[in-house]
Design an enzyme around this catalytic site. Structure first.
Site, PDB file in Angstrom:
ATOM      1  N   GLU A   1     -14.453  -1.524  -4.751  1.00 48.38           N
ATOM      2  CA  GLU A   1     -13.984  -0.724  -3.525  1.00 48.38           C
ATOM      3  C   GLU A   1     -15.451   0.356  -3.061  1.00 48.38           C
ATOM      4  OE1 GLU A   1     -13.651   0.347  -0.880  1.00 48.38           O
ATOM      5  OE2 GLU A   1     -11.904   0.971  -0.426  1.00 48.38           O
TER       6      GLU A   1
ATOM      7  N   HIS B   1      -4.435  -2.897  -2.615  1.00 47.16           N
ATOM      8  CA  HIS B   1      -3.678  -2.585  -4.145  1.00 47.16           C
ATOM      9  C   HIS B   1      -2.983  -2.016  -4.125  1.00 47.16           C
ATOM     10  CE1 HIS B   1      -5.475   1.262  -4.387  1.00 47.16           C
ATOM     11  NE2 HIS B   1      -7.054   0.359  -4.175  1.00 47.16           N
TER      12      HIS B   1
END
Length: 286
Positions: A94, A21
């Site tokens: 994550e 990201h």
């Protein structure tokens, strides 16, 4: 069955483009974001836009992403540019860094000196208190990538994920010892691409086509039948001159194309100042 030079027949393999990201307001200060829902900053939004421009000339058949806001915000302009909807996969999220969430490593050395020293010496065997076990992260993230490849046989899929989860998954898939993930793969840069060709035969490891390449320099997709498995680009991982060996795995800042990374705010003593709370951050609590 393989064709000439060990190449699979066209359409037999799936290509995955893995992308970390864009930068967030915590990453610019080297804070662990992990499972906390931290939005992109202005640099991260520019990186997402640049990735979308790149995707227009590098078409993909599908887009998938983590459910965390920073990944969805990065994937959204890419999916729009390709006329697709992003598939949200919770297993791509994550790693939860436990007590490290929202803190810098320097702060952790002050607040949790024993835990910080243990992590530095053995990040997989002695993760931070309250953290998700790295082996578990590797298993779920790799499972997600395999499932995505299985749902899109012979296609090309762009996957937006996270620094640590993707590195652990890559190590598991490529046969690299998990305890060496920070040595072999120091970090994935924000909005850079890593490309894999995934065989239809689950017994075969994926071919690593490129690693950590900025979107302005990433190679165009090549017809699958024309690329020998040996044609793997060397890892394009920049030197870690500014990153201590113990630097946060999911907190490395990346500058936008043609600019320098923002400096972390510091006090008169030279120590980083505490992060200013942001109304759109959902921080994990324990």
């Amino acid at each position: 069955m393989l064709g000439p030079q060990g190449v699979e027949p066209a359409g037999a393999a799936t290509e995955l483009t893995l992308v970390r990201h864009g930068r967030t307001i915590w990453h610019r200060e080297n804070r662990y974001a992990g499972a906390s829902d931290v939005p992109l900053d202005e640099v991260g939004r520019a990186q997402a836009t640049a990735l979308a421009h790149w995707a227009r000339s590098h078409p993909h058949d599908a887009v998938a992403c983590s459910p965390l806001h920073r990944a969805r915000e990065t994937a959204a302009p890419v999916a729009e540019a390709l006329g697709l909807s992003a598939e949200v996969n919770p297993a791509l999220r994550e790693m939860d860094f436990g007590v490290a969430e929202g803190r810098t490593l320097a702060e952790l050395h002050r607040e949790y000196p024993d835990a910080a020293a243990a992590f530095v010496s053995d990040p997989t065997g002695r993760p931070f208190p309250g953290a998700e076990p790295p082996e578990q992260v590797a298993e779920r993230a790799l499972g997600a990538l395999r499932a995505i490849a299985g749902r899109h046989p012979g296609a090309s899929v762009l996957v937006v994920g996270h620094n640590t989860a993707l590195r652990l998954a890559l190590c598991g898939w490529l046969g690299i010892a998990l305890e060496r993930y920070r040595d072999v793969l120091p970090r994935l840069e924000n909005a850079a691409v890593t490309r894999l060709r995934v065989s239809a035969d689950p017994r075969r490891p994926p071919a690593l086509l490129c690693l950590n390449v900025p979107v302005t320099a990433a190679p165009a997709a090549v017809p699958r039948a024309a690329v020998p498995r040996a044609a793997v680009r060397p890892a394009a991982v920049p030197p870690d001159a500014a990153e201590p060996a113990s630097a946060p795995a999911e907190s490395q800042p990346a500058s936008p194309q043609g600019s320098s990374p923002a400096a972390s705010p510091r006090s008169a003593s030279g120590e980083p100042t505490p992060a200013v709370p942001h109304p759109s951050i959902t921080r994990r609590t324990r």
